[in-house]
Design a protein around this motif. Structure first.
Motif: not given
Ligand code: SF4
Length: 331
Positions: A87-98, A139-141, A170-172
């Protein structure tokens, strides 16, 4: 920030747990037997948990390093991934983790050295092939790095193993650990990017594209090899102009020699995952766009994918040498 930390009792005094304790001094700690009993529980509300995620500290015991799923990696002879975190701190709408997990809570596996040991074993088994090890699949690295301290450990290990490669995806902009040391030639810092117009709507909680560009250009000046990842490509009104502008802005003061690789791939989901994700967003415009299903994968369909691919290839070819451009799988 994180207010509650659950921990498997055996990791309480682990150095990574101590690092977390320093980073989150006000959190309440609760012992658990194993992370699965919390994380894998059924009937959790992912979207609700995403508002205030809790952290679970655990020890990973198996499957440290796995072959990369199709369509994720670049054209290297052997690709593997490892996930020190779910899982990830961010919350991208297209994130496949959800669509993959029942829970939005973070799991941090504190025993980083066991991942590196497994990487050494794979390296020794495949000494004739250069291998790339991807962090940042589950996750995001880097997004959690101030709390986890993971990057420093990974970079120490790969510095000692220059014949294998690490990709941090990353997007960080939490890149402090990278500035504290000399650049390592076998480590790629790969930034996920999309045009500002779409990122500001979809990349919820993630740093703006402008901040990511600033971070990546500073890293390039510091000598780090940069990866550019346009994955997923998002279709929206005016996408050609927006992607063209984004690529031009990236390349404004970045040079071919700073770039390790560029990859792009279409928006795509396994069918079952897609159904689960859409159920989280019943009235959302993004998921109202008609997608096609083929061979168990939901996507824009080949017509639009080919149009976007050809456009990206043309734009990228203006700035980046052809052998550095990779396309993730099309359906
Ligand atoms: S793992 Fe990637 S796509 Fe998913 S919420 Fe984090 S940054 Fe966004």
């Amino acid at each position: 920030m994180i207010e509650t930390i659950y921990f498997e009792e055996e990791v309480f005094d682990h150095p990574t747990s101590l690092h977390v304790r320093k980073a989150l001094p006000r959190a309440d700690w609760f012992p658990i037997r194993s992370y699965q009993e919390l994380f894998n529980k059924r009937h959790q509300n992912f979207r609700l948990q995403k508002k205030q995620p809790e952290l679970i500290l655990a020890k990973k015991n198996s499957n440290f390093v796995l072959p990369i799923p199709a369509g994720f990696g670049m054209d290297t002879s052997r690709n593997f991934y490892f996930s020190h975190m779910y899982n990830c701190l961010y919350d991208c709408k297209y994130c496949f983790l959800q669509g993959m997990y029942n829970s939005a809570n973070f799991v941090l596996f504190v025993n980083y050295d066991d991942f590196f040991h497994s990487i050494s074993v794979i390296k020794n088994e495949n000494h004739d092939a250069s291998a790339t090890f991807f962090s940042g699949y589950d996750c995001d690295s880097l997004a959690f790095d101030k709390i986890s301290g993971f990057a420093d450990h990974a970079l120490d290990f790969f510095y000692q193993h220059p014949d294998i490669n690490l990709e941090l995806r990353t997007k960080s902009v939490a890149v402090g650990a990278l500035f504290k040391r000399e650049a390592i030639s076998n480590c790629i810092i790969a930034f996920s990017l999309s045009p500002h117009e779409i990122s500001k709507v979809l990349d919820f909680k993630a740093p703006s594209v402008a901040r990511r560009l600033n971070a990546l250009k500073n890293l390039a000046r510091h000598g780090w090899k940069i990866g550019l990842r346009f994955d997923p490509l998002i279709y929206f009104k005016g996408w050609e102009d927006q992607y063209s502008t984004l690529i031009a802005n990236i390349m404004l003061d970045l040079f071919d020699e700073n770039i390790h690789s560029v990859s792009f791939g279409p928006l795509r989901f396994p069918k079952k995952m897609y159904k689960k994700i859409v159920s989280h967003y019943p009235n959302d415009q993004f998921y109202a766009f008609p997608l096609e299903e083929k061979n168990g994968t939901v996507s824009y369909g080949s017509h639009l994918e080919i149009e976007m691919r050809c456009f990206l290839e043309r734009e990228l070819a203006k700035y980046v040498s052809e052998e550095k451009i990779f396309q993730c799988v099309l359906h």
